[in-house]
Design a protein around this motif. Structure first.
Motif, mmCIF file in Angstrom:
data_model
loop_
_atom_site.group_PDB
_atom_site.id
_atom_site.type_symbol
_atom_site.label_atom_id
_atom_site.label_comp_id
_atom_site.label_asym_id
_atom_site.label_seq_id
_atom_site.Cartn_x
_atom_site.Cartn_y
_atom_site.Cartn_z
ATOM 1 N N LEU A 49 0.848 -1.195 0.000
ATOM 2 C CA LEU A 49 0.000 0.000 0.000
ATOM 3 C C LEU A 49 0.880 1.240 0.000
ATOM 4 O O LEU A 49 1.934 1.264 0.648
ATOM 5 C CB LEU A 49 -0.888 0.040 1.250
ATOM 6 C CG LEU A 49 -1.936 -1.050 1.416
ATOM 7 C CD1 LEU A 49 -1.358 -2.278 2.091
ATOM 8 C CD2 LEU A 49 -3.107 -0.540 2.217
ATOM 9 N N LEU A 50 0.440 2.259 -0.711
ATOM 10 C CA LEU A 50 1.134 3.547 -0.725
ATOM 11 C C LEU A 50 0.081 4.643 -0.817
ATOM 12 O O LEU A 50 -0.870 4.534 -1.591
ATOM 13 C CB LEU A 50 2.092 3.641 -1.926
ATOM 14 C CG LEU A 50 2.978 4.886 -1.967
ATOM 15 C CD1 LEU A 50 4.003 4.888 -0.819
ATOM 16 C CD2 LEU A 50 3.706 4.978 -3.298
ATOM 17 N N GLY A 51 0.256 5.678 -0.016
ATOM 18 C CA GLY A 51 -0.706 6.776 0.028
ATOM 19 C C GLY A 51 -0.474 7.823 -1.048
ATOM 20 O O GLY A 51 0.662 8.062 -1.459
ATOM 21 N N ILE A 52 -1.544 8.451 -1.475
ATOM 22 C CA ILE A 52 -1.468 9.563 -2.437
ATOM 23 C C ILE A 52 -0.621 10.686 -1.836
ATOM 24 O O ILE A 52 0.014 11.458 -2.552
ATOM 25 C CB ILE A 52 -2.887 10.039 -2.858
ATOM 26 C CG1 ILE A 52 -2.823 10.948 -4.088
ATOM 27 C CG2 ILE A 52 -3.601 10.757 -1.714
ATOM 28 C CD1 ILE A 52 -2.441 10.240 -5.353
ATOM 29 N N GLU A 53 -0.568 10.740 -0.512
ATOM 30 C CA GLU A 53 0.245 11.740 0.178
ATOM 31 C C GLU A 53 1.720 11.580 -0.209
ATOM 32 O O GLU A 53 2.442 12.578 -0.363
ATOM 33 C CB GLU A 53 0.070 11.600 1.705
ATOM 34 C CG GLU A 53 -1.349 11.847 2.197
ATOM 35 C CD GLU A 53 -2.330 10.675 2.072
ATOM 36 O OE1 GLU A 53 -3.515 10.860 2.415
ATOM 37 O OE2 GLU A 53 -1.938 9.565 1.622
ATOM 38 N N SER A 54 2.167 10.336 -0.395
ATOM 39 C CA SER A 54 3.548 10.071 -0.827
ATOM 40 C C SER A 54 3.749 10.483 -2.283
ATOM 41 O O SER A 54 4.798 11.006 -2.649
ATOM 42 C CB SER A 54 3.887 8.592 -0.636
ATOM 43 O OG SER A 54 3.801 8.249 0.736
ATOM 44 N N TYR A 55 2.732 10.257 -3.110
ATOM 45 C CA TYR A 55 2.798 10.708 -4.507
ATOM 46 C C TYR A 55 2.968 12.234 -4.555
ATOM 47 O O TYR A 55 3.737 12.754 -5.352
ATOM 48 C CB TYR A 55 1.515 10.329 -5.264
ATOM 49 C CG TYR A 55 1.561 8.958 -5.886
ATOM 50 C CD1 TYR A 55 1.998 8.796 -7.194
ATOM 51 C CD2 TYR A 55 1.158 7.835 -5.186
ATOM 52 C CE1 TYR A 55 2.038 7.547 -7.778
ATOM 53 C CE2 TYR A 55 1.200 6.578 -5.763
ATOM 54 C CZ TYR A 55 1.643 6.441 -7.053
ATOM 55 O OH TYR A 55 1.696 5.205 -7.637
ATOM 56 N N LYS A 124 10.651 3.919 1.857
ATOM 57 C CA LYS A 124 10.444 4.639 3.113
ATOM 58 C C LYS A 124 8.984 4.690 3.540
ATOM 59 O O LYS A 124 8.674 4.644 4.719
ATOM 60 C CB LYS A 124 10.963 6.076 2.970
ATOM 61 C CG LYS A 124 12.467 6.174 2.981
ATOM 62 C CD LYS A 124 12.882 7.621 3.149
ATOM 63 C CE LYS A 124 14.366 7.760 3.374
ATOM 64 N NZ LYS A 124 15.183 7.629 2.218
ATOM 65 N N GLU A 125 8.066 4.836 2.597
ATOM 66 C CA GLU A 125 6.685 5.148 2.954
ATOM 67 C C GLU A 125 5.651 4.102 2.556
ATOM 68 O O GLU A 125 4.506 4.194 2.952
ATOM 69 C CB GLU A 125 6.299 6.520 2.379
ATOM 70 C CG GLU A 125 7.178 7.610 2.980
ATOM 71 C CD GLU A 125 6.675 9.018 2.743
ATOM 72 O OE1 GLU A 125 5.566 9.188 2.196
ATOM 73 O OE2 GLU A 125 7.402 9.942 3.122
ATOM 74 N N GLY A 126 6.061 3.121 1.794
ATOM 75 C CA GLY A 126 5.140 2.037 1.454
ATOM 76 C C GLY A 126 5.006 1.087 2.625
ATOM 77 O O GLY A 126 5.920 0.965 3.438
ATOM 78 N N ILE A 127 3.862 0.443 2.743
ATOM 79 C CA ILE A 127 3.687 -0.564 3.791
ATOM 80 C C ILE A 127 3.230 -1.870 3.156
ATOM 81 O O ILE A 127 2.745 -1.886 2.019
ATOM 82 C CB ILE A 127 2.707 -0.115 4.905
ATOM 83 C CG1 ILE A 127 1.257 -0.100 4.413
ATOM 84 C CG2 ILE A 127 3.136 1.213 5.511
ATOM 85 C CD1 ILE A 127 0.235 -0.003 5.555
#
Length: 147
Positions: A49-55, A124-127
């Motif tokens: 999972l990766l958030g649009i916030e990271s994009y 760093k930001e994916g889970i």
């Protein structure tokens, strides 16, 4: 107060280390992952999972033309800062329940994502999660952090 987010996209690829393509819905199998995805299997990183916030962070760095799935995430999310969730956190995503098993990862050297995009935020930001209860997840589904 419950943390609530939303599924923006479900993304799959038949090979590892490549950009994933959005699909209408995903069928997630208990202790396996997303049907039809290269990363599914009996291990601890069944779903990414990766958030649009990271994009948005990547766009702020001047990287243009990003699409959901470009960082090889299975679920693109909005509304929850994923990498701040502790390992062991359970999430209700659509019909599924998934448990956070890992935050970030070591990136493949020169993977398709970093070649295409120049830098990868997934390490760093994916889970990663494992599927505790299977079911269907589709665009617009609610993500709820379970206490």
């Amino acid at each position: 107060m419950k943390k609530i987010g939303m599924v923006l996209d479900i993304n799959v690829s038949e090979k590892k280390g490549v950009v994933k393509k959005p699909v209408e819905k995903g069928i997630f199998k208990e202790d396996y992952g997303l049907e039809g995805d290269a990363h599914a299997g009996k291990w601890h990183r069944q779903v990414s999972l990766l958030g649009i916030e990271s994009y948005r962070k990547m766009k702020d760095l001047g990287i243009k033309g990003l699409s959901h799935g470009d960082f090889a995430e299975n679920i693109t999310t909005e509304g929850i800062i994923l990498h701040e969730l502790p390992v062991g956190t359970r999430l209700r995503i659509g019909e599924t329940i998934q448990e956070v098993t890992q935050i970030g990862k070591q990136c493949h050297t020169g993977c398709a994502i970093s070649q295409q995009v120049g830098k990868c935020i997934m390490p760093k930001e994916g889970i990663f999660t494992k599927v505790v209860k299977g079911g269907v997840v589709k665009q617009g589904d609610i993500i709820e952090v379970l206490e």
